[in-house]
Scaffold this active site. Structure first.
Site, PDB file in Angstrom:
ATOM      1  N   HIS A 187      48.825  32.914  45.568  1.00 57.67           N
ATOM      2  CA  HIS A 187      47.886  32.916  44.558  1.00 57.67           C
ATOM      3  C   HIS A 187      47.922  34.148  43.693  1.00 57.67           C
ATOM      4  O   HIS A 187      46.891  34.262  43.015  1.00 57.67           O
ATOM      5  CB  HIS A 187      46.419  32.586  45.030  1.00 57.67           C
TER       6      HIS A 187
ATOM      7  N   HIS B 105      37.485  35.878  44.366  1.00 55.41           N
ATOM      8  CA  HIS B 105      38.849  35.274  45.030  1.00 55.41           C
ATOM      9  C   HIS B 105      40.187  35.888  44.151  1.00 55.41           C
ATOM     10  O   HIS B 105      40.287  36.211  43.148  1.00 55.41           O
ATOM     11  CB  HIS B 105      38.944  33.749  44.549  1.00 55.41           C
TER      12      HIS B 105
ATOM     13  N   GLU C 186      43.022  35.005  43.584  1.00 52.11           N
ATOM     14  CA  GLU C 186      43.591  34.331  42.332  1.00 52.11           C
ATOM     15  C   GLU C 186      42.977  34.719  41.085  1.00 52.11           C
ATOM     16  O   GLU C 186      43.533  34.906  39.930  1.00 52.11           O
ATOM     17  CB  GLU C 186      43.677  32.805  42.574  1.00 52.11           C
TER      18      GLU C 186
ATOM     19  N   CYS D  16      45.047  22.481  39.685  1.00 51.51           N
ATOM     20  CA  CYS D  16      46.409  21.895  40.143  1.00 51.51           C
ATOM     21  C   CYS D  16      46.293  20.495  40.657  1.00 51.51           C
ATOM     22  O   CYS D  16      45.059  20.382  41.388  1.00 51.51           O
ATOM     23  CB  CYS D  16      47.074  22.882  41.037  1.00 51.51           C
TER      24      CYS D  16
ATOM     25  N   ASN E 113      40.221  26.423  49.332  1.00 49.09           N
ATOM     26  CA  ASN E 113      40.216  24.960  49.112  1.00 49.09           C
ATOM     27  C   ASN E 113      39.894  24.139  50.321  1.00 49.09           C
ATOM     28  O   ASN E 113      39.127  22.890  50.264  1.00 49.09           O
ATOM     29  CB  ASN E 113      41.628  24.764  48.733  1.00 49.09           C
TER      30      ASN E 113
ATOM     31  N   SER F 280      46.642  25.111  52.492  1.00 48.30           N
ATOM     32  CA  SER F 280      46.997  26.188  53.303  1.00 48.30           C
ATOM     33  C   SER F 280      47.301  25.977  54.897  1.00 48.30           C
ATOM     34  O   SER F 280      47.263  27.112  55.597  1.00 48.30           O
ATOM     35  CB  SER F 280      46.379  27.721  52.972  1.00 48.30           C
TER      36      SER F 280
HETATM   37  S1  SF4 Z   1      46.858  24.602  45.380  1.00 49.30           S
HETATM   38 FE1  SF4 Z   1      48.206  24.280  43.717  1.00 49.30          FE
HETATM   39  S2  SF4 Z   1      48.192  25.997  42.572  1.00 49.30           S
HETATM   40 FE2  SF4 Z   1      47.570  26.603  44.478  1.00 49.30          FE
HETATM   41  S3  SF4 Z   1      49.287  27.215  45.728  1.00 49.30           S
HETATM   42 FE3  SF4 Z   1      49.249  25.101  46.009  1.00 49.30          FE
HETATM   43  S4  SF4 Z   1      50.535  23.960  44.457  1.00 49.30           S
HETATM   44 FE4  SF4 Z   1      50.020  26.129  43.722  1.00 49.30          FE
END
Ligand code: SF4
Length: 282
Positions: free
Chosen positions: A72, A122, A124, A189, A219, A261
């Site tokens: 990120h 965050h 990112e 994304c 996420n 992740s």
């Molecule tokens: S969620 Fe989307 S932007 Fe984030 S690492 Fe995965 S593919 Fe890349």
């Protein structure tokens, strides 16, 4: 007991790519470190440590280290600091995150006031705002946008890649009334949208649902929140060891999803554990 695994559970493209880059880099050389944890999953970070890949803060990096940039991304200044020293940089930033950073830079240089929809703390988001040089604000939801965004001639908006699309649209609705010209760049994304939609489908038919992933994973936490609105019982777990068998008594449908992740071995362990519980008739 039916075990239903949501589509798109586990690693997304960007995480899979980043982990592969780290593993390949660790085979090739010594003194390999990631700048902060490569992904938000403590179990995977531990596995990488066992393979000799450490985690360092920027201030601890030494000459001759090899530094892998996480999926990120990091703030622009961190890259500049690394470039000015004698370290090898391996960039594992997800291309979608790089796109969000680039779009922030383009909007700024085109004279737009930048609005970033995302979590202020965050990493990112900290990376994305480092590319803004014409004023910016980070908002976490539409209410916050209502409260803190003044009128600007030109506003450009991007999002943290893992944000919720419906809330992004609400933020955009607020911004339409706060400027003469609005440029919307949807940097959310697809991996996130696909995961959220698939998780919802499973939540609808499950009596209990396990959302697997790091407690520090944004996420995964969002998947947990989405499922909680639909399914009567939802638990956010990192490993099978957190499953309380008594929760499964009388349950017919068990749903599973996992953050972008979450490594496959952790999902497989949960599935195996649930199968064992079923076979044992517990
Ligand atoms: S969620 Fe989307 S932007 Fe984030 S690492 Fe995965 S593919 Fe890349």
């Amino acid at each position: 007991m039916n075990i239903i695994v949501a589509d798109y559970s586990g690693f997304c493209f960007g995480v899979e790519r980043a982990v592969k880059i780290v593993e390949e880099t660790s085979v090739e050389g010594k003194n390999v470190y990631t700048l902060g944890p490569i992904i938000h999953n403590p179990q995977l970070v531990k596995k990488l440590e066992e393979k000799g890949v450490g985690v360092k803060k920027l201030e601890d990096v030494k000459d001759a280290d090899t530094v892998v940039i996480r999926s990120h991304g990091v703030p622009k200044e961190h890259i500049e600091t690394l470039k000015s020293s004698n370290v090898k940089i391996v960039d594992a930033t997800c291309p979608f995150v790089t796109r969000a950073q680039n779009q922030a830079a383009i909007l700024s240089s085109d004279g737009y006031f930048l609005v970033v929809f995302g979590e202020k703390e965050h990493p990112e988001v900290k990376g994305i705002i480092s590319y803004a040089n014409n004023g910016f604000v980070v908002v976490e939801n539409a209410e916050e946008a209502e409260q803190c965004i003044d009128f600007h001639d030109k506003i450009g908006v991007v999002a943290q890649t893992t944000q919720n699309r419906a809330e992004f649209d609400r933020v955009v609705d607020v911004l339409k009334l706060r400027c003469n010209e609005l440029k919307i760049v949807n940097t959310i994304c697809n991996a996130t949208t696909h995961r959220q939609e698939a998780a919802k489908k499973v939540a609808l038919i499950s009596d209990i649902m396990y959302v697997i992933g790091g407690k520090n994973s944004g996420n995964t936490t969002r998947l947990y929140e989405i499922c909680k609105e639909i399914c009567p019982k939802v638990l956010h777990i990192e490993t099978k060891d957190e499953i309380d068998k008594s929760d499964l008594i009388g349950v017919e449908n068990v749903g599973i999803t996992a953050g972008a992740s979450t490594p496959k071995f952790l999902i497989d362990e949960v599935i195996e554990f649930l199968k064992e519980v079923e076979h044992a008739g517990e």
